[in-house]
Every structure is written in structure tokens, then in C-alpha cells.
Write a protein that holds these residues in place. Structure first.
Motif, PDB file in Angstrom:
ATOM      1  N   ARG A 160       0.789  -1.356   0.360  1.00 10.29           N
ATOM      2  CA  ARG A 160       0.247   0.158  -0.074  1.00 10.29           C
ATOM      3  C   ARG A 160       0.808   0.886  -0.165  1.00 10.29           C
ATOM      4  O   ARG A 160       1.189   1.388   0.480  1.00 10.29           O
ATOM      5  CB  ARG A 160      -1.153   0.405   1.593  1.00 10.29           C
ATOM      6  N   VAL A 161       1.027   2.026  -1.124  1.00  6.64           N
ATOM      7  CA  VAL A 161       2.226   3.335  -1.357  1.00  6.64           C
ATOM      8  C   VAL A 161       1.188   4.391  -0.801  1.00  6.64           C
ATOM      9  O   VAL A 161      -0.151   4.698  -1.871  1.00  6.64           O
ATOM     10  CB  VAL A 161       2.440   3.443  -2.556  1.00  6.64           C
ATOM     11  N   LEU A 162       1.473   5.386  -0.388  1.00  3.99           N
ATOM     12  CA  LEU A 162       0.860   6.219   0.649  1.00  3.99           C
ATOM     13  C   LEU A 162       1.245   7.784  -0.220  1.00  3.99           C
ATOM     14  O   LEU A 162       3.158   7.731  -0.107  1.00  3.99           O
ATOM     15  CB  LEU A 162       0.650   6.041   1.714  1.00  3.99           C
ATOM     16  N   LEU A 163       0.855   8.927  -0.032  1.00  2.00           N
ATOM     17  CA  LEU A 163       0.783   9.768  -1.436  1.00  2.00           C
ATOM     18  C   LEU A 163       1.265  11.249   0.033  1.00  2.00           C
ATOM     19  O   LEU A 163       0.143  10.795   0.803  1.00  2.00           O
ATOM     20  CB  LEU A 163       0.673  10.262  -2.680  1.00  2.00           C
ATOM     21  N   GLU A 164       2.135  11.304   0.323  1.00  2.00           N
ATOM     22  CA  GLU A 164       2.263  12.643   1.825  1.00  2.00           C
ATOM     23  C   GLU A 164       2.491  13.554   0.780  1.00  2.00           C
ATOM     24  O   GLU A 164       3.037  13.778  -0.278  1.00  2.00           O
ATOM     25  CB  GLU A 164       3.600  12.549   2.409  1.00  2.00           C
ATOM     26  N   GLU A 165       1.385  14.646   1.159  1.00  2.00           N
ATOM     27  CA  GLU A 165       1.244  15.827   1.000  1.00  2.00           C
ATOM     28  C   GLU A 165       2.090  16.890   1.286  1.00  2.00           C
ATOM     29  O   GLU A 165       1.550  17.119   2.592  1.00  2.00           O
ATOM     30  CB  GLU A 165       0.645  16.794   0.626  1.00  2.00           C
ATOM     31  N   ARG A 166       3.381  17.676   1.101  1.00  2.00           N
ATOM     32  CA  ARG A 166       3.919  18.583   1.342  1.00  2.00           C
ATOM     33  C   ARG A 166       4.548  19.892   0.537  1.00  2.00           C
ATOM     34  O   ARG A 166       5.799  19.066  -0.205  1.00  2.00           O
ATOM     35  CB  ARG A 166       4.596  17.847   3.035  1.00  2.00           C
ATOM     36  N   ALA A 167       3.977  20.670   0.257  1.00  2.00           N
ATOM     37  CA  ALA A 167       4.624  21.215  -1.117  1.00  2.00           C
ATOM     38  C   ALA A 167       4.543  20.475  -1.949  1.00  2.00           C
ATOM     39  O   ALA A 167       5.907  20.577  -2.770  1.00  2.00           O
ATOM     40  CB  ALA A 167       5.625  21.618  -0.317  1.00  2.00           C
TER      41      ALA A 167
ATOM     42  N   SER B  63       4.002  16.461  -4.084  1.00  3.62           N
ATOM     43  CA  SER B  63       3.899  15.183  -3.867  1.00  3.62           C
ATOM     44  C   SER B  63       4.851  14.388  -3.022  1.00  3.62           C
ATOM     45  O   SER B  63       6.331  14.712  -3.623  1.00  3.62           O
ATOM     46  CB  SER B  63       3.584  14.718  -4.938  1.00  3.62           C
ATOM     47  N   HIS B  64       4.722  13.303  -1.721  1.00  8.21           N
ATOM     48  CA  HIS B  64       5.914  12.693  -1.232  1.00  8.21           C
ATOM     49  C   HIS B  64       5.746  11.470  -1.719  1.00  8.21           C
ATOM     50  O   HIS B  64       4.550  10.906  -0.741  1.00  8.21           O
ATOM     51  CB  HIS B  64       6.299  13.355   0.115  1.00  8.21           C
ATOM     52  N   LEU B  65       6.763  10.894  -2.058  1.00  8.95           N
ATOM     53  CA  LEU B  65       6.636   9.099  -2.180  1.00  8.95           C
ATOM     54  C   LEU B  65       7.802   8.480  -0.708  1.00  8.95           C
ATOM     55  O   LEU B  65       8.843   8.435  -1.039  1.00  8.95           O
ATOM     56  CB  LEU B  65       6.656   8.476  -3.219  1.00  8.95           C
ATOM     57  N   ASN B  66       6.867   7.570  -0.491  1.00 13.37           N
ATOM     58  CA  ASN B  66       7.790   6.648   0.412  1.00 13.37           C
ATOM     59  C   ASN B  66       7.929   5.301   0.981  1.00 13.37           C
ATOM     60  O   ASN B  66       6.647   5.025   1.087  1.00 13.37           O
ATOM     61  CB  ASN B  66       7.511   7.645   2.336  1.00 13.37           C
ATOM     62  N   PHE B  67       8.365   4.525  -0.520  1.00 17.26           N
ATOM     63  CA  PHE B  67       8.285   2.816   0.064  1.00 17.26           C
ATOM     64  C   PHE B  67       9.620   2.747  -1.347  1.00 17.26           C
ATOM     65  O   PHE B  67      10.541   3.293  -1.488  1.00 17.26           O
ATOM     66  CB  PHE B  67       7.155   2.715  -1.739  1.00 17.26           C
ATOM     67  N   ASP B  68       9.989   1.786  -1.093  1.00 15.82           N
ATOM     68  CA  ASP B  68      10.760   0.783  -1.143  1.00 15.82           C
ATOM     69  C   ASP B  68      10.308  -0.328  -2.328  1.00 15.82           C
ATOM     70  O   ASP B  68       9.410  -0.845  -2.996  1.00 15.82           O
ATOM     71  CB  ASP B  68      11.645  -0.311  -0.141  1.00 15.82           C
ATOM     72  N   PHE B  69      11.619  -0.841  -3.645  1.00 19.55           N
ATOM     73  CA  PHE B  69      11.765  -2.133  -3.812  1.00 19.55           C
ATOM     74  C   PHE B  69      12.177  -3.125  -3.833  1.00 19.55           C
ATOM     75  O   PHE B  69      13.239  -2.510  -3.589  1.00 19.55           O
ATOM     76  CB  PHE B  69      11.926  -1.278  -5.705  1.00 19.55           C
ATOM     77  N   ALA B  70      11.629  -4.306  -3.585  1.00 15.53           N
ATOM     78  CA  ALA B  70      12.148  -5.544  -3.256  1.00 15.53           C
ATOM     79  C   ALA B  70      12.483  -6.548  -4.423  1.00 15.53           C
ATOM     80  O   ALA B  70      11.694  -6.572  -5.441  1.00 15.53           O
ATOM     81  CB  ALA B  70      11.019  -6.430  -2.364  1.00 15.53           C
ATOM     82  N   VAL B  71      13.648  -6.594  -4.503  1.00 15.59           N
ATOM     83  CA  VAL B  71      14.474  -7.171  -5.752  1.00 15.59           C
ATOM     84  C   VAL B  71      14.884  -8.257  -5.503  1.00 15.59           C
ATOM     85  O   VAL B  71      15.764  -8.370  -4.927  1.00 15.59           O
ATOM     86  CB  VAL B  71      15.845  -6.424  -7.253  1.00 15.59           C
ATOM     87  N   GLN B  72      14.923  -9.478  -6.043  1.00 16.87           N
ATOM     88  CA  GLN B  72      14.752 -10.364  -6.206  1.00 16.87           C
ATOM     89  C   GLN B  72      15.528 -11.358  -7.197  1.00 16.87           C
ATOM     90  O   GLN B  72      14.854 -11.418  -8.026  1.00 16.87           O
ATOM     91  CB  GLN B  72      14.155 -11.239  -5.515  1.00 16.87           C
ATOM     92  N   ALA B  73      17.211 -11.331  -7.764  1.00 18.56           N
ATOM     93  CA  ALA B  73      17.578 -12.139  -8.738  1.00 18.56           C
ATOM     94  C   ALA B  73      17.017 -13.530  -8.674  1.00 18.56           C
ATOM     95  O   ALA B  73      17.145 -14.598  -7.806  1.00 18.56           O
ATOM     96  CB  ALA B  73      18.965 -12.205  -8.248  1.00 18.56           C
ATOM     97  N   GLY B  74      17.292 -14.013 -10.481  1.00 21.27           N
ATOM     98  CA  GLY B  74      17.099 -15.177 -10.265  1.00 21.27           C
ATOM     99  C   GLY B  74      18.073 -16.401 -10.166  1.00 21.27           C
ATOM    100  O   GLY B  74      19.186 -16.300  -9.827  1.00 21.27           O
ATOM    101  N   PRO B  75      17.795 -16.872 -11.247  1.00 22.15           N
ATOM    102  CA  PRO B  75      19.764 -18.156 -11.337  1.00 22.15           C
ATOM    103  C   PRO B  75      21.015 -17.523 -10.976  1.00 22.15           C
ATOM    104  O   PRO B  75      21.549 -18.230 -10.497  1.00 22.15           O
ATOM    105  CB  PRO B  75      18.848 -19.322 -11.899  1.00 22.15           C
ATOM    106  N   ASP B  76      20.837 -16.359 -11.634  1.00 22.74           N
ATOM    107  CA  ASP B  76      22.049 -15.341 -12.452  1.00 22.74           C
ATOM    108  C   ASP B  76      22.560 -14.370 -11.413  1.00 22.74           C
ATOM    109  O   ASP B  76      21.278 -13.839 -10.861  1.00 22.74           O
ATOM    110  CB  ASP B  76      21.926 -14.950 -14.383  1.00 22.74           C
ATOM    111  N   SER B  77      23.491 -13.825 -11.171  1.00 21.32           N
ATOM    112  CA  SER B  77      23.336 -12.496 -10.967  1.00 21.32           C
ATOM    113  C   SER B  77      22.958 -11.394 -11.751  1.00 21.32           C
ATOM    114  O   SER B  77      22.997 -11.617 -13.136  1.00 21.32           O
ATOM    115  CB  SER B  77      25.000 -12.779 -10.252  1.00 21.32           C
TER     116      SER B  77
END
Length: 369
Positions: free
Chosen positions: A38-45, A47-61
């Protein structure tokens, strides 16, 4: 000058490993999920976003070479497009939190596109990630993010009276924001989410903005030490602890091992959690030992004194850690906090804010009558 800059960029690009044309990621080559979902948008002068991406590699680097975002308004029209990539001698992609992913590894990439001007309507964000594998084959993955504007239902007030510095808030450089919950140490102590994603560290300062007198080694050097902590809004006490000694004069009593076997919230030392209803909880941390004057089950009113500022838990000096969150346990999610009726100080000028957010570096004054 422009031609020289262009030549420099072309030269730097020529020295990088060659890549094939980008193709969609093969099944299992990489998995990218948004955290929190659930990505929330904070309003202060804007729009501000505060979230991450969880990245998982498969069988190769995999080596991350580019992240691009396209922002669309509610009509579906493109508003703007931005990217970080590996172009140049000091490529912008190197500013990302993780770029190299071992097979099967999960790592967080903090969202590099977090702040937008007031005239940018952010209804949907289309992200594209580009990687290279060990054979220099290009791998791409696309995903969409639809943020939700959030306004808390609780009418919050800053919990401390007087002139305050937001020592560390939740901007892109704040340690609250940069909690990598996939880090091995975080995993070891049981951290599975960024519950402090929208947190604030409030520090009492004098008229010159100074946080302490003397050499700052003793808690009593700080004007904020032992100052009252008030209820930010009405609520019920659902969790509390007050027996932790305050760190002082070089003595550090914080033991991360206690978080695993005893109580994960001991990260905050002495703490208090209020349930405001509607899925909103306030956590107040680093309180002074034995200063709590309420207990679990008590109903509190707005502005009621609850405890006093200390330096317990993971704290270097006296201050109040505050966060609005979705629950009382450790692994919940943070929520944007909008405070009411405070003054925002800008040097010799100040203005009253009926309702708004605060962040790292801000100086504010909260008055109580």
C-alpha cells in the motif's frame, strides 16, 4: 561546453560493457515487488512518496543499470518521465542503495523518484528496471504503482511543548527512511518491515537552535531532558515499558539481543503506544526511565502528560521519537502524520500551520494553553 560534455558522456558510455537490446525478463530471471504494497502519498509543498522495491535475482547474478519512471495523471496523460542510469563518469544509478544482486538474493532498492512539484498530478507511476546478467544480456522488468493520498483521522498535535528541531525525519536521507529490513542484522533481530517509515525525532532547542549546553555528554546538558511528553491525540494505551535505564555520560544500556528474546519494541527503550482508533497508533519512544504516568488500558485525552523525555534504547542523546503506524507490534507499517496548530519557523519569520507535515531540519514551535 555542450559539445565537450556530450563527448565526455559518449566516452564514458563506450567504456562500459556492451549490452544487447533490452528484452522483457525471462520467467524467474528477476522478481520485483513494492514494499509496502500500500503506497501512500504525503502532501507537503508537492507530493512525497515513501516506499521501496524488493528485488530478487533468479538463477543468475544481475547488475542494475537503469531505473525509469513515467508519471501519469488521472486522465491517463503522461505528466513527466525521469530516470537514473549508468551514463557518465559518475553515473546517477550509483546513487541507488543496491545495484548488484546475487542469485536468489533479496535486497531493497529505495525509490529514487520520491518528490514531485505541486503542479505534478501523481495518479499512476510506471517503472522500468533494466539489468545485465553475467553474460551481458539485458533483462528488463516493468511494474506500476498507484499511490493513495493519506490524511490521518486523528487530529494530531506535536507531543512536546516549545521550540523543536526535527533532528531526523523521514526524507530520503533520514535513517528512519533508510531502514533496510532485508539487511542481515535487521533480519536477525526480527525486523521485517519499515515501521518507522514516517517517523520524527523531536529535539528541544533554545532560541539559537542549540540542542545542548556544555559538552553534550550528560543528559542534563540537554534542555529537552525530563520535559513532559503529551498525548498527540485521544487514545487508549495498548503497550508500554518504563524500566530501561537511560543512556548517559558514555554509558549505553541498549542491548539489541533483548529485542529478539524479550520485546522487539525495546529498540525504543522506554515506550508508549496509543490506539487512536481507525487503524492509527502513535508510538512515543526513548522515554525517561520510570517516567510513565499511565498504564496499559488507560484512556487518555489530548495533551495529557504521559511521560518525560529521556535517552533510553537506541538513543544517542535525549529526544522524543514519534511515529504514526498501523499497529502496536514491531512489524507494522508507518503512516504519514499531519500535525495541527503549530508554528513553522524560517529564521526571523514564522507562520502558523493549521494542519501539515514536518520533516528533517524543520524548526517548529508547539504551544499549549
Amino acid at each position: 561546453m555542450l559539445s565537450a560534455l556530450f563527448l565526455t558522456c559518449r566516452l564514458a558510455a563506450a567504456l562500459l560493457p556492451a549490452a544487447a537490446n533490452s528484452t522483457a525478463a525471462a520467467p524467474g530471471a528477476v522478481t520485483i515487488t513494492v514494499a509496502p504494497s500500500r503506497v501512500l502519498l504525503e502532501e507537503r509543498a508537492g507530493s512525497h512518496l515513501n516506499f521501496d522495491f524488493a528485488v530478487q535475482a533468479g538463477p543468475d547474478s544481475l547488475w542494475l543499470s537503469k531505473v525509469e519512471v513515467s508519471v501519469y495523471d488521472r486522465s491517463g496523460a503522461l505528466v513527466l518521465r525521469k530516470f537514473v542510469d549508468n551514463n557518465g563518469f559518475s553515473p546517477s544509478v550509483s546513487s541507488l542503495s543496491h545495484r548488484v544482486f546475487a542469485p536468489g538474493q533479496v535486497a531493497l532498492v529505495f525509490n529514487p523518484f520520491h518528490t514531485f512539484a505541486p503542479d505534478v498530478e501523481v495518479a499512476r507511476l510506471a517503472y522500468t528496471f533494466e539489468f545485465q546478467d553475467a553474460k551481458r544480456k539485458a533483462v528488463t522488468q516493468a511494474l506500476d504503482v498507484t499511490p493513495e493520498r493519506y490524511q490521518p483521522r486523528a487530529a494530531l498535535k506535536i507531543p512536546i511543548t516549545g521550540r523543536l528541531l526535527i533532528w531526523d525525519g523521514h526524507d530520503e536521507n533520514a535513517h528512519h527512511r533508510r531502514l533496510d529490513f532485508h539487511h542481515p542484522v535487521a533480519q536477525q533481530v526480527g525486523i521485517r518491515s519499515n515501521f518507522m517509515r514516517y517517523a520524527h525525532d523531536f529535539v528541544v532547542v533554545n532560541d539559537k537552535g542549540e540542542t545542548h549546553g556544555g559538552d553534550g555528554k550528560k543528559n542534563t546538558d540537554y534542555p529537552g531532558f525530563d520535559q513532559p511528553v503529551h498525548a498527540p491525540a485521544a487514545g487508549r494505551v495498548v503497550a508500554a515499558y518504563s524500566a530501561q535505564s537511560d543512556n548517559d555520560n558514555g554509558q549505553d544500556y541498549f542491548n539489541p539481543g533483548d529485542m529478539v528474546g524479550k520485546d522487539p519494541l525495546l529498540l525504543y527503550g522506554n515506550y508508549l503506544v496509543l490506539d487512536h482508533g481507525n487503524g492509527e497508533f502513535s508510538l512515543l519512544g526513548h522515554l525517561r526511565q520510570n517516567s510513565l504516568v499511565v498504564k496499559v488500558g488507560d484512556e487518555v485525552r489530548p495533551d495529557q502528560v504521559l511521560a518525560r523525555i529521556g535517552s533510553s534504547g537506541s538513543s544517542y542523546f535525549p529526544h522524543l521519537h514519534y511515529e504514526l503506524r498501523t499497529g502496536a507490534a514491531m512489524n507494522v507499517e508507518g503512516l504519514p502524520a499531519y500535525f495541527t496548530k503549530f508554528r513553522l519557523v524560517r529564521g526571523s519569520r514564522s507562520r502558523t500551520v493549521p494542519s501539515g507535515t514536518v520533516d528533517s531540519g524543520d524548526i517548529v514551535v508547539q504551544e499549549r494553553k
